[in-house]
Structures are given as C-alpha cells and as structure tokens.
Write a protein that holds these residues in place. Structure first.
Motif, short mmCIF file in Angstrom:
data_model
loop_
_atom_site.label_atom_id
_atom_site.label_comp_id
_atom_site.label_asym_id
_atom_site.label_seq_id
_atom_site.Cartn_x
_atom_site.Cartn_y
_atom_site.Cartn_z
N THR A 37 0.87 -1.17 0.00
CA THR A 37 0.00 0.00 0.00
C THR A 37 0.91 1.22 0.00
O THR A 37 1.40 1.64 1.04
CB THR A 37 -0.91 0.01 1.26
OG1 THR A 37 -1.60 -1.23 1.32
CG2 THR A 37 -1.90 1.15 1.19
N PRO A 38 1.18 1.80 -1.18
CA PRO A 38 2.11 2.92 -1.24
C PRO A 38 1.53 4.20 -0.63
O PRO A 38 0.33 4.44 -0.67
CB PRO A 38 2.37 3.10 -2.73
CG PRO A 38 1.22 2.46 -3.41
CD PRO A 38 0.69 1.41 -2.48
N ILE A 39 2.43 4.97 -0.08
CA ILE A 39 2.09 6.28 0.49
C ILE A 39 2.48 7.33 -0.55
O ILE A 39 3.62 7.35 -1.00
CB ILE A 39 2.88 6.55 1.79
CG1 ILE A 39 2.58 5.47 2.83
CG2 ILE A 39 2.60 7.92 2.35
CD1 ILE A 39 1.18 5.47 3.33
N PRO A 40 1.56 8.24 -0.93
CA PRO A 40 1.88 9.26 -1.94
C PRO A 40 2.71 10.40 -1.34
O PRO A 40 2.28 11.52 -1.23
CB PRO A 40 0.50 9.74 -2.39
CG PRO A 40 -0.37 9.54 -1.18
CD PRO A 40 0.16 8.31 -0.50
N LEU A 41 3.92 10.07 -0.98
CA LEU A 41 4.84 10.99 -0.33
C LEU A 41 5.76 11.61 -1.37
O LEU A 41 6.25 10.89 -2.25
CB LEU A 41 5.65 10.17 0.69
CG LEU A 41 6.58 10.85 1.64
CD1 LEU A 41 5.78 11.72 2.61
CD2 LEU A 41 7.35 9.80 2.42
N PRO A 42 6.01 12.92 -1.29
CA PRO A 42 6.97 13.50 -2.24
C PRO A 42 8.33 12.79 -2.10
O PRO A 42 8.82 12.64 -0.98
CB PRO A 42 7.08 14.96 -1.82
CG PRO A 42 5.80 15.24 -1.09
CD PRO A 42 5.44 13.95 -0.41
N GLU B 166 7.59 6.78 -2.80
CA GLU B 166 6.32 6.07 -2.62
C GLU B 166 6.49 4.81 -1.79
O GLU B 166 6.26 3.69 -2.25
CB GLU B 166 5.66 5.75 -3.97
CG GLU B 166 5.04 6.97 -4.59
CD GLU B 166 3.94 6.62 -5.58
OE1 GLU B 166 3.31 5.56 -5.47
OE2 GLU B 166 3.71 7.46 -6.45
N PRO B 167 6.89 4.97 -0.53
CA PRO B 167 7.13 3.80 0.33
C PRO B 167 5.83 3.08 0.68
O PRO B 167 4.75 3.65 0.66
CB PRO B 167 7.75 4.42 1.58
CG PRO B 167 7.16 5.79 1.62
CD PRO B 167 7.06 6.22 0.18
N ASP B 168 5.96 1.80 1.00
CA ASP B 168 4.84 1.00 1.46
C ASP B 168 4.48 1.43 2.88
O ASP B 168 5.37 1.65 3.71
CB ASP B 168 5.23 -0.48 1.43
CG ASP B 168 4.18 -1.37 2.02
OD1 ASP B 168 3.03 -1.32 1.55
OD2 ASP B 168 4.50 -2.11 2.97
N ALA B 169 3.19 1.56 3.17
CA ALA B 169 2.73 2.00 4.49
C ALA B 169 3.27 1.11 5.59
O ALA B 169 3.73 1.59 6.63
CB ALA B 169 1.20 2.04 4.53
N THR B 170 3.23 -0.20 5.39
CA THR B 170 3.69 -1.14 6.42
C THR B 170 5.18 -0.96 6.69
O THR B 170 5.62 -0.95 7.83
CB THR B 170 3.39 -2.59 5.99
OG1 THR B 170 1.99 -2.72 5.74
CG2 THR B 170 3.80 -3.58 7.06
#
Length: 152
Positions: A27-32, A64-68
């Motif tokens: 679940t990717p995080i839409p992080l810059p 775009e790291p994974d939330a987990t």
C-alpha cells in the motif's frame, strides 16, 4: 492432469488466495520523493517507566514507500504476516487498518498526515489475546533530494 485433480488444485489455490489477501499487496504512500530525517518513537505503556519509551532516528531515501514498511515496529517477527491496508482517505489524513494473516496476532490502525516537506504518522496496536497496547509515532522533515548512489 485428470479433471478431478484440476478441480481440487483450483479449489486449493482459491482457498490459499483467500487466506492471505493482504500479505502480498503493498500500500504505497503518496509521499513526495526525497531524503527524510525520520524519528520513530515507540511507546509501550504497560512496561516500567525506564523501558516504556524507545526512540530511533534515521535518514531514509523514500519514493512512494509502502505504508507497512514505514513503521520499524512492523518489521518485528511478532508482526510477520501483518500489513497496513487502506481504510479510505478522510480529509484529516490517510487511514489504514492493520490486517494480519493470523487474526489472533494483533489489531490496529495507522494514520498518515503528509505535507510537501514533512511526514507525520501514528500506529496504534493491540496485541491479540493480551491486554497489551503499544504505539509508534513517526515524524520528520524532507531534507532534500535523495543522494545519488555511486558514479553514473
């Protein structure tokens, strides 16, 4: 393969897929993207005062790291088979629910608040079958672009 064997193999594959739907999905995080100076503060309220808090700090290059994977706590073997799964995107941040292959392992939730140059996240967990709760707060600024690795 005989038709009966094919049917049994198909049923077995479907059963396995139903048992582990969360363990294979990121679940990717839409992080810059960029390098972040991250602080992780872990709180275990049921321990003695001296053991209750643990803080770590690291610099990480994130794209775009994974939330987990964002929470160091979820890398512990006690949470093997557990993943954060999107629970919607209310106006106050990104919300996730902790899903474990073994539902007795733990329950929990995480919330991310993202800004152009900062991340703030909180993970709250209750260990299954125990009256033990713990949390981890992750926060830090984006400090720039990721350093280039090696010569081009």
């Amino acid at each position: 393969m005989a038709p009966l064997q094919l049917a049994i193999a198909a049923l077995f594959s479907a059963a396995v897929a139903a048992l582990v739907p969360f363990s294979v999905r990121a679940t990717p995080i839409p992080l810059p993207p960029g390098e972040y100076d991250l602080t992780a503060e872990t709180v275990l309220p049921h321990l003695e005062e001296a053991l209750r808090y643990a803080t770590t700090r690291s610099r990480q290059c994130l794209r775009e790291p994974d939330a987990t994977a964002m929470f160091p706590l979820l890398r512990h073997q006690a949470f093997a088979g557990c993943n954060l799964v999107s629970a919607g995107e209310p106006a106050d941040g990104l919300h996730f629910t902790l899903h474990c292959a073994n539902p007795q392992a733990a329950t929990g939730a995480a919330t991310f608040r993202l800004e152009a140059n900062r991340i703030d996240a909180v993970l709250e967990i209750k260990m299954g079958g125990k009256n033990m709760t713990l949390s981890q707060r992750l926060h830090g600024p984006r400090i720039g672009a990721c350093p280039e690795s090696g010569p081009r």
